[in-house]
Write a protein that holds these residues in place. Structure first.
Motif, PDB file in Angstrom:
ATOM      1  N   MET A   1      57.378  -5.225  58.246  1.00  0.00           N
ATOM      2  CA  MET A   1      58.564  -4.626  58.826  1.00  0.00           C
ATOM      3  C   MET A   1      59.593  -5.739  59.025  1.00  0.00           C
ATOM      4  SD  MET A   1      58.744  -2.378  62.328  1.00  0.00           S
ATOM      5  CE  MET A   1      57.149  -1.745  61.921  1.00  0.00           C
ATOM      6  N   GLN A   2      60.687  -5.610  58.338  1.00  0.00           N
ATOM      7  CA  GLN A   2      61.746  -6.611  58.402  1.00  0.00           C
ATOM      8  C   GLN A   2      62.618  -6.403  59.630  1.00  0.00           C
ATOM      9  OE1 GLN A   2      62.232  -9.151  56.422  1.00  0.00           O
ATOM     10  NE2 GLN A   2      60.912  -8.690  54.700  1.00  0.00           N
ATOM     11  N   ASN A   3      63.025  -7.461  60.254  1.00  0.00           N
ATOM     12  CA  ASN A   3      63.999  -7.447  61.344  1.00  0.00           C
ATOM     13  C   ASN A   3      63.575  -6.570  62.525  1.00  0.00           C
ATOM     14  OD1 ASN A   3      66.278  -8.329  62.605  1.00  0.00           O
ATOM     15  ND2 ASN A   3      67.702  -7.226  61.295  1.00  0.00           N
ATOM     16  N   THR A   4      62.398  -6.825  63.018  1.00  0.00           N
ATOM     17  CA  THR A   4      61.896  -6.112  64.186  1.00  0.00           C
ATOM     18  C   THR A   4      62.285  -6.882  65.441  1.00  0.00           C
ATOM     19  OG1 THR A   4      60.022  -5.275  62.940  1.00  0.00           O
ATOM     20  CG2 THR A   4      59.832  -5.216  65.326  1.00  0.00           C
ATOM     21  N   GLY A   5      62.786  -6.160  66.433  1.00  0.00           N
ATOM     22  CA  GLY A   5      63.159  -6.776  67.698  1.00  0.00           C
ATOM     23  C   GLY A   5      61.936  -7.177  68.498  1.00  0.00           C
ATOM     24  N   CYS A   6      62.145  -7.983  69.499  1.00  0.00           N
ATOM     25  CA  CYS A   6      61.051  -8.466  70.350  1.00  0.00           C
ATOM     26  C   CYS A   6      60.259  -7.321  70.964  1.00  0.00           C
ATOM     27  CB  CYS A   6      61.609  -9.362  71.457  1.00  0.00           C
ATOM     28  SG  CYS A   6      62.441 -10.833  70.831  1.00  0.00           S
ATOM     29  N   CYS A   7      60.933  -6.212  71.276  1.00  0.00           N
ATOM     30  CA  CYS A   7      60.292  -5.062  71.911  1.00  0.00           C
ATOM     31  C   CYS A   7      59.659  -4.109  70.905  1.00  0.00           C
ATOM     32  CB  CYS A   7      61.305  -4.297  72.743  1.00  0.00           C
ATOM     33  SG  CYS A   7      62.573  -3.479  71.743  1.00  0.00           S
ATOM     34  N   ALA A   9      61.706  -2.664  68.424  1.00  0.00           N
ATOM     35  CA  ALA A   9      62.800  -1.884  67.847  1.00  0.00           C
ATOM     36  C   ALA A   9      63.023  -2.307  66.403  1.00  0.00           C
ATOM     37  CB  ALA A   9      64.083  -2.087  68.646  1.00  0.00           C
ATOM     38  N   ASP A  10      63.376  -1.356  65.564  1.00  0.00           N
ATOM     39  CA  ASP A  10      63.714  -1.639  64.174  1.00  0.00           C
ATOM     40  C   ASP A  10      65.203  -1.965  64.126  1.00  0.00           C
ATOM     41  OD1 ASP A  10      64.239  -1.736  61.467  1.00  0.00           O
ATOM     42  OD2 ASP A  10      63.476   0.272  61.037  1.00  0.00           O
ATOM     43  N   CYS A  11      65.533  -3.237  64.154  1.00  0.00           N
ATOM     44  CA  CYS A  11      66.942  -3.653  64.192  1.00  0.00           C
ATOM     45  C   CYS A  11      67.704  -3.179  62.954  1.00  0.00           C
ATOM     46  CB  CYS A  11      67.055  -5.164  64.343  1.00  0.00           C
ATOM     47  SG  CYS A  11      66.468  -5.777  65.941  1.00  0.00           S
ATOM     48  N   ASN A  12      67.017  -3.036  61.818  1.00  0.00           N
ATOM     49  CA  ASN A  12      67.700  -2.564  60.609  1.00  0.00           C
ATOM     50  C   ASN A  12      68.157  -1.118  60.738  1.00  0.00           C
ATOM     51  OD1 ASN A  12      67.542  -4.975  59.242  1.00  0.00           O
ATOM     52  ND2 ASN A  12      65.614  -4.472  58.234  1.00  0.00           N
ATOM     53  N   ALA A  13      67.543  -0.350  61.611  1.00  0.00           N
ATOM     54  CA  ALA A  13      67.916   1.051  61.801  1.00  0.00           C
ATOM     55  C   ALA A  13      68.981   1.237  62.888  1.00  0.00           C
ATOM     56  CB  ALA A  13      66.680   1.878  62.161  1.00  0.00           C
ATOM     57  N   THR A  51      73.725  -8.641  65.610  1.00  0.00           N
ATOM     58  CA  THR A  51      73.167  -9.053  64.329  1.00  0.00           C
ATOM     59  C   THR A  51      71.659  -8.839  64.273  1.00  0.00           C
ATOM     60  OG1 THR A  51      72.984 -11.301  65.168  1.00  0.00           O
ATOM     61  CG2 THR A  51      74.969 -10.768  63.900  1.00  0.00           C
ATOM     62  N   GLY A  52      71.086  -8.390  65.371  1.00  0.00           N
ATOM     63  CA  GLY A  52      69.640  -8.198  65.456  1.00  0.00           C
ATOM     64  C   GLY A  52      69.060  -9.111  66.512  1.00  0.00           C
ATOM     65  N   CYS A  53      67.959  -8.714  67.041  1.00  0.00           N
ATOM     66  CA  CYS A  53      67.339  -9.395  68.177  1.00  0.00           C
ATOM     67  C   CYS A  53      67.109 -10.887  67.937  1.00  0.00           C
ATOM     68  CB  CYS A  53      66.022  -8.697  68.480  1.00  0.00           C
ATOM     69  SG  CYS A  53      65.257  -9.149  70.031  1.00  0.00           S
ATOM     70  N   LEU A  54      66.572 -11.226  66.789  1.00  0.00           N
ATOM     71  CA  LEU A  54      66.211 -12.618  66.517  1.00  0.00           C
ATOM     72  C   LEU A  54      67.176 -13.341  65.592  1.00  0.00           C
ATOM     73  CD1 LEU A  54      62.370 -12.126  66.104  1.00  0.00           C
ATOM     74  CD2 LEU A  54      63.596 -13.010  68.090  1.00  0.00           C
TER      75      LEU A  54
END
Length: 111
Positions: A1-7, A9-13, A51-54
């Motif tokens: 899963m690309q760009n997953t937040g720390c919690c 969350a799917d940052c790409n969505a 820009t996303g969590c990370l």
């Protein structure tokens, strides 16, 4: 899963992230209006840029002030799945509200 937040969350969505990437100020303004319509106080569209969590760059209000993100960053881990205390009380309200986020962490943790 690309760009997953720390919690989890799917940052790409995320609509705010998508609008930020597209540099779509009109979409950010609509998201801000939706926030206000949901009974929240006035939100500047620029405060929703993310820009996303990370990822390096802007963080939306909710991501910038997220206790889960702050915990993961202070422990130098990309998401809660790397924490020996997962699942913890810090994330329980989020994971109860959006069970998909906890599921995403479980999937990442199992890899």
């Amino acid at each position: 899963m690309q760009n997953t937040g720390c919690c989890g969350a799917d940052c790409n969505a995320c609509a705010a992230r998508k609008a930020t990437v597209r540099q779509d100020n009109a979409a950010l303004a609509k998201l801000a209006a939706d926030e206000e319509g949901a009974g929240r106080s006035f939100v500047l569209p620029s405060r929703l840029r993310c820009t996303g969590c990370l990822a390096h760059g802007a963080k939306s209000i909710s991501c910038a002030e997220c206790a889960i993100r702050a915990c993961a960053m202070s422990n130098h881990i990309p998401h809660c799945g790397f924490c020996p205390e997962f699942p913890c009380n810090l994330g329980s309200a989020v994971w109860e509200a959006v069970p998909e986020y906890k599921h995403n962490i479980d999937v990442l943790k199992s890899r």
